[in-house]
Design an enzyme around this catalytic site. Structure first.
Site, PDB file in Angstrom:
ATOM      1  CB  SER A 183      32.205  12.108  36.412  1.00 24.14           C
ATOM      2  OG  SER A 183      30.939  11.828  36.922  1.00 24.14           O
ATOM      3  CE  LYS A 201      33.549  12.993  41.888  1.00 25.88           C
ATOM      4  NZ  LYS A 201      34.765  13.694  41.470  1.00 25.88           N
TER       5      LYS A 201
HETATM    6  C1  HXC Z   1      30.311  12.782  58.385  1.00 23.45           C
HETATM    7  C2  HXC Z   1      31.898  14.387  57.896  1.00 23.45           C
HETATM    8  C3  HXC Z   1      32.897  13.388  57.744  1.00 23.45           C
HETATM    9  C4  HXC Z   1      32.513  12.029  57.953  1.00 23.45           C
HETATM   10  C5  HXC Z   1      33.794  15.332  57.399  1.00 23.45           C
HETATM   11  N1  HXC Z   1      32.516  15.559  57.666  1.00 23.45           N
HETATM   12  N2  HXC Z   1      34.061  14.013  57.429  1.00 23.45           N
HETATM   13  N3  HXC Z   1      30.623  14.079  58.204  1.00 23.45           N
HETATM   14  N4  HXC Z   1      31.212  11.772  58.268  1.00 23.45           N
HETATM   15  N5  HXC Z   1      33.382  11.037  57.837  1.00 23.45           N
HETATM   16  C6  HXC Z   1      31.853  16.838  57.809  1.00 23.45           C
HETATM   17  C7  HXC Z   1      32.422  17.559  59.024  1.00 23.45           C
HETATM   18  O1  HXC Z   1      31.841  17.048  60.194  1.00 23.45           O
HETATM   19  C8  HXC Z   1      32.078  19.019  58.748  1.00 23.45           C
HETATM   20  O2  HXC Z   1      30.747  19.337  59.093  1.00 23.45           O
HETATM   21  C9  HXC Z   1      32.193  19.078  57.241  1.00 23.45           C
HETATM   22  O3  HXC Z   1      32.127  17.735  56.741  1.00 23.45           O
HETATM   23  C10 HXC Z   1      33.497  19.694  56.790  1.00 23.45           C
HETATM   24  O4  HXC Z   1      34.569  18.973  57.389  1.00 23.45           O
HETATM   25  P1  HXC Z   1      36.056  19.558  57.423  1.00 23.45           P
HETATM   26  O5  HXC Z   1      36.949  18.508  57.954  1.00 23.45           O
HETATM   27  O6  HXC Z   1      36.026  20.919  58.073  1.00 23.45           O
HETATM   28  O7  HXC Z   1      36.292  19.833  55.861  1.00 23.45           O
HETATM   29  P2  HXC Z   1      37.604  20.102  55.057  1.00 23.45           P
HETATM   30  O8  HXC Z   1      38.788  20.355  55.954  1.00 23.45           O
HETATM   31  O9  HXC Z   1      37.253  21.109  54.060  1.00 23.45           O
HETATM   32  O10 HXC Z   1      37.907  18.679  54.357  1.00 23.45           O
HETATM   33  C11 HXC Z   1      37.118  18.189  53.329  1.00 23.45           C
HETATM   34  C12 HXC Z   1      36.896  16.669  53.496  1.00 23.45           C
HETATM   35  C13 HXC Z   1      38.234  15.927  53.728  1.00 23.45           C
HETATM   36  C14 HXC Z   1      36.189  16.182  52.221  1.00 23.45           C
HETATM   37  C15 HXC Z   1      35.963  16.429  54.664  1.00 23.45           C
HETATM   38  O11 HXC Z   1      38.013  14.540  53.920  1.00 23.45           O
HETATM   39  C16 HXC Z   1      39.205  16.131  52.610  1.00 23.45           C
HETATM   40  O12 HXC Z   1      39.915  17.148  52.582  1.00 23.45           O
HETATM   41  N6  HXC Z   1      39.283  15.215  51.635  1.00 23.45           N
HETATM   42  C17 HXC Z   1      40.199  15.347  50.460  1.00 23.45           C
HETATM   43  C18 HXC Z   1      40.758  13.994  50.100  1.00 23.45           C
HETATM   44  C19 HXC Z   1      39.662  13.023  49.694  1.00 23.45           C
HETATM   45  O13 HXC Z   1      38.555  13.029  50.226  1.00 23.45           O
HETATM   46  N7  HXC Z   1      40.034  12.170  48.721  1.00 23.45           N
HETATM   47  C20 HXC Z   1      39.120  11.203  48.181  1.00 23.45           C
HETATM   48  C21 HXC Z   1      38.551  11.715  46.893  1.00 23.45           C
HETATM   49  S1  HXC Z   1      37.829  10.282  46.228  1.00 23.45           S
HETATM   50  P3  HXC Z   1      30.291  19.861  60.587  1.00 23.45           P
HETATM   51  O14 HXC Z   1      28.851  20.208  60.433  1.00 23.45           O
HETATM   52  O15 HXC Z   1      30.523  18.706  61.517  1.00 23.45           O
HETATM   53  O16 HXC Z   1      31.196  21.035  60.900  1.00 23.45           O
HETATM   54  C22 HXC Z   1      36.380  10.527  45.653  1.00 23.45           C
HETATM   55  C23 HXC Z   1      35.809   9.186  45.269  1.00 23.45           C
HETATM   56  C24 HXC Z   1      34.697   9.190  44.361  1.00 23.45           C
HETATM   57  O17 HXC Z   1      35.917  11.602  45.548  1.00 23.45           O
HETATM   58  C25 HXC Z   1      34.226   7.849  43.951  1.00 23.45           C
HETATM   59  C26 HXC Z   1      35.120   6.656  44.086  1.00 23.45           C
HETATM   60  C27 HXC Z   1      34.547   5.358  43.434  1.00 23.45           C
HETATM   61  P1  NAP Z   2      43.036  11.985  46.207  1.00 25.33           P
HETATM   62  O1  NAP Z   2      44.416  11.429  46.049  1.00 25.33           O
HETATM   63  O2  NAP Z   2      42.579  12.310  47.572  1.00 25.33           O
HETATM   64  O3  NAP Z   2      42.906  13.266  45.260  1.00 25.33           O
HETATM   65  C1  NAP Z   2      42.176  14.391  45.579  1.00 25.33           C
HETATM   66  C2  NAP Z   2      43.096  15.582  45.422  1.00 25.33           C
HETATM   67  O4  NAP Z   2      42.309  16.757  45.512  1.00 25.33           O
HETATM   68  C3  NAP Z   2      44.169  15.669  46.495  1.00 25.33           C
HETATM   69  O5  NAP Z   2      45.417  15.866  45.881  1.00 25.33           O
HETATM   70  C4  NAP Z   2      43.777  16.891  47.327  1.00 25.33           C
HETATM   71  O6  NAP Z   2      44.950  17.578  47.755  1.00 25.33           O
HETATM   72  C5  NAP Z   2      42.979  17.706  46.334  1.00 25.33           C
HETATM   73  N1  NAP Z   2      41.971  18.521  46.963  1.00 25.33           N
HETATM   74  C6  NAP Z   2      41.003  18.134  47.841  1.00 25.33           C
HETATM   75  N2  NAP Z   2      40.274  19.176  48.221  1.00 25.33           N
HETATM   76  C7  NAP Z   2      40.774  20.254  47.572  1.00 25.33           C
HETATM   77  C8  NAP Z   2      40.424  21.628  47.551  1.00 25.33           C
HETATM   78  N3  NAP Z   2      39.419  22.098  48.297  1.00 25.33           N
HETATM   79  N4  NAP Z   2      41.142  22.468  46.761  1.00 25.33           N
HETATM   80  C9  NAP Z   2      42.169  22.003  46.015  1.00 25.33           C
HETATM   81  N5  NAP Z   2      42.546  20.705  45.995  1.00 25.33           N
HETATM   82  C10 NAP Z   2      41.851  19.845  46.776  1.00 25.33           C
HETATM   83  O7  NAP Z   2      41.934  11.021  45.603  1.00 25.33           O
HETATM   84  P2  NAP Z   2      41.777  10.052  44.344  1.00 25.33           P
HETATM   85  O8  NAP Z   2      41.135   8.835  44.878  1.00 25.33           O
HETATM   86  O9  NAP Z   2      43.016   9.939  43.543  1.00 25.33           O
HETATM   87  O10 NAP Z   2      40.659  10.841  43.509  1.00 25.33           O
HETATM   88  C11 NAP Z   2      40.998  11.722  42.436  1.00 25.33           C
HETATM   89  C12 NAP Z   2      39.771  12.033  41.598  1.00 25.33           C
HETATM   90  O11 NAP Z   2      39.231  10.836  41.036  1.00 25.33           O
HETATM   91  C13 NAP Z   2      38.618  12.674  42.377  1.00 25.33           C
HETATM   92  O12 NAP Z   2      37.952  13.589  41.540  1.00 25.33           O
HETATM   93  C14 NAP Z   2      37.727  11.498  42.662  1.00 25.33           C
HETATM   94  O13 NAP Z   2      36.403  11.887  42.915  1.00 25.33           O
HETATM   95  C15 NAP Z   2      37.853  10.720  41.386  1.00 25.33           C
HETATM   96  N6  NAP Z   2      37.509   9.305  41.468  1.00 25.33           N
HETATM   97  C16 NAP Z   2      38.303   8.470  42.177  1.00 25.33           C
HETATM   98  C17 NAP Z   2      38.026   7.122  42.188  1.00 25.33           C
HETATM   99  C18 NAP Z   2      38.918   6.165  42.919  1.00 25.33           C
HETATM  100  O14 NAP Z   2      38.766   4.944  42.768  1.00 25.33           O
HETATM  101  N7  NAP Z   2      39.863   6.632  43.690  1.00 25.33           N
HETATM  102  C19 NAP Z   2      36.922   6.647  41.497  1.00 25.33           C
HETATM  103  C20 NAP Z   2      36.107   7.536  40.799  1.00 25.33           C
HETATM  104  C21 NAP Z   2      36.421   8.869  40.784  1.00 25.33           C
HETATM  105  P3  NAP Z   2      44.986  18.479  49.090  1.00 25.33           P
HETATM  106  O15 NAP Z   2      44.266  17.697  50.155  1.00 25.33           O
HETATM  107  O16 NAP Z   2      46.450  18.661  49.342  1.00 25.33           O
HETATM  108  O17 NAP Z   2      44.303  19.751  48.732  1.00 25.33           O
END
Ligand code: HXC
Ligand code: NAP
Length: 291
Positions: free
Chosen positions: A149, A167
């Site tokens: 979460s 979340k």
């Molecule tokens: C506004 C955005 C955007 C942005 C994407 N979108 N980025 N909108 N601002 N910065 C919109 C796009 O425009 C699109 O809508 C839709 O989201 C889908 O985008 P895609 O790029 O096609 O999606 P996809 O390839 O599936 O990628 C998913 C993603 C990407 C979430 C957008 O960033 C990703 O793969 N992230 C994985 C790694 C990650 O995010 N790690 C961090 C996790 S940390 P439209 O309508 O334009 O087509 C976390 C932290 C929690 O969760 C809390 C921490 C304290």
């Molecule tokens: P991260 O390295 O980006 O981890 C996210 C992972 O999820 C990546 O390995 C990514 O790999 C995978 N992923 C994303 N979309 C996916 C999909 N559609 N299917 C399968 N795998 C997918 O980020 P992180 O910061 O370590 O975060 C890890 C977890 O902790 C997340 O749940 C996040 O919300 C949580 N969290 C993080 C923080 C923080 O401080 N970083 C704080 C609170 C909570 P691929 O892109 O290769 O698929």
């Protein structure tokens, strides 16, 4: 040797197998490391084969069996296949970590429906698919599932409406599964990491404001490490936590005590969203409500 194996037996989870979504990077990879360090076999899943293979090499160096599965958590069939593949390779799964997630900073009024849905699909539906696909394994092993979460679930952060909604849904799913699956001997819990240094998540969240607005609100005055989250995941998976279910466990240095105010104020002052000047709503003086 590590802090983990200084404190816990390196065989604490020997003979068990864990499956970790998003296990190719960041916090989830640290969890995979920690499980391997205390003797578990691990399977990691994600979308990028290259990333998974890199991570698997590191994990194999710790000595246990390691499996990888390329799967998008948004695809229920792919998750069924990933879980079956993992169980074939490393044995019946007794811990599931639903850690895959996506995040970006975007104001709700500017976000497309697809943008909002994308995060709900990955985080919330992805967690459901993972849990649903793993049920038979967990029932057999009387295992445990851990959701990841975030503080956005119960504190409102600017430009995080999609993540907060996802979340919060995960927290509720976790509690419902704890109730429904408890009679099968399955435990369901959520880890709530605070800001964790060096991660993709914090790179995105601190991009415009830096680290200080975050650390100023943390009672312990610093970011956490991925290993600190992973240690709690190991304990929660072990017999040490055999009576813990339905719990939301913060590993956040006390951030939840202070809430989101400092971070939100810094975002308002920065006046930027996604590297661009916002439409002004956040940088204009607030209207006076009281004369
Ligand atoms: C506004 C955005 C955007 C942005 C994407 N979108 N980025 N909108 N601002 N910065 C919109 C796009 O425009 C699109 O809508 C839709 O989201 C889908 O985008 P895609 O790029 O096609 O999606 P996809 O390839 O599936 O990628 C998913 C993603 C990407 C979430 C957008 O960033 C990703 O793969 N992230 C994985 C790694 C990650 O995010 N790690 C961090 C996790 S940390 P439209 O309508 O334009 O087509 C976390 C932290 C929690 O969760 C809390 C921490 C304290
Ligand atoms: P991260 O390295 O980006 O981890 C996210 C992972 O999820 C990546 O390995 C990514 O790999 C995978 N992923 C994303 N979309 C996916 C999909 N559609 N299917 C399968 N795998 C997918 O980020 P992180 O910061 O370590 O975060 C890890 C977890 O902790 C997340 O749940 C996040 O919300 C949580 N969290 C993080 C923080 C923080 O401080 N970083 C704080 C609170 C909570 P691929 O892109 O290769 O698929």
């Amino acid at each position: 040797m590590s802090v983990l194996t200084d404190c816990l037996s390196p065989r604490l989870l020997a003979g068990t197998a864990a499956f970790i979504t998003g296990g190719g990077s960041g916090i989830n990879l640290a969890i995979a490391h920690a499980f391997a360090e205390v003797g578990a076999d691990v399977a990691i899943c994600g979308r990028s084969e290259e990333r998974l293979e890199r991570a698997a090499q590191e994990l194999r160096a710790l000595g246990g069996r390691v499996a990888t599965a390329v799967a998008d958590v948004r695809d229920p069939e792919a998750m069924n296949a990933a879980i079956s593949h993992a169980a074939e390779k490393i044995g019946p799964l007794s811990t599931i970590i639903a850690g895959a997630a996506g995040n970006f900073l975007a104001p709700a009024h500017d976000m497309s429906s697809k943008g909002f849905r994308t995060v709900i699909d990955i985080d919330l539906l992805g967690s459901f698919h993972t849990a649903r696909s793993a049920f038979d394994q967990l029932r057999t092993t009387r295992g445990n599932i851990q959701f990841i979460s975030a503080g956005q679930s119960d504190n409102a952060y600017l430009h995080q409406a999609h993540v907060g909604a996802a979340k919060a849904g995960i927290d509720s799913l976790m509690r419902h599964l704890a109730a429904e699956w408890g009679p099968y001997g399955i435990r369901s819990n959520a880890l709530v990491p605070g800001p964790i240094g060096g991660t993709e998540g914090m790179k995105r969240l601190a991009a415009h404001i830096g680290e200080q607005p975050w650390t100023d609100g943390i009672a312990l005055g610093r970011f956490g490490t991925p290993g600190e989250v992973a240690a709690m995941a190991v304990v929660l998976a072990s017999p040490l936590a055999s009576f813990v279910t339905g719990a939301r466990i913060a590993i956040d240095g006390g951030l939840a005590l202070a809430g989101s105010g400092l971070v939100n104020r810094a975002l308002v002052q920065a006046g930027t969203v996604n590297g661009q000047i916002s439409d002004g709503a956040y940088s204009s003086p607030r209207p006076q409500v009281h004369p």
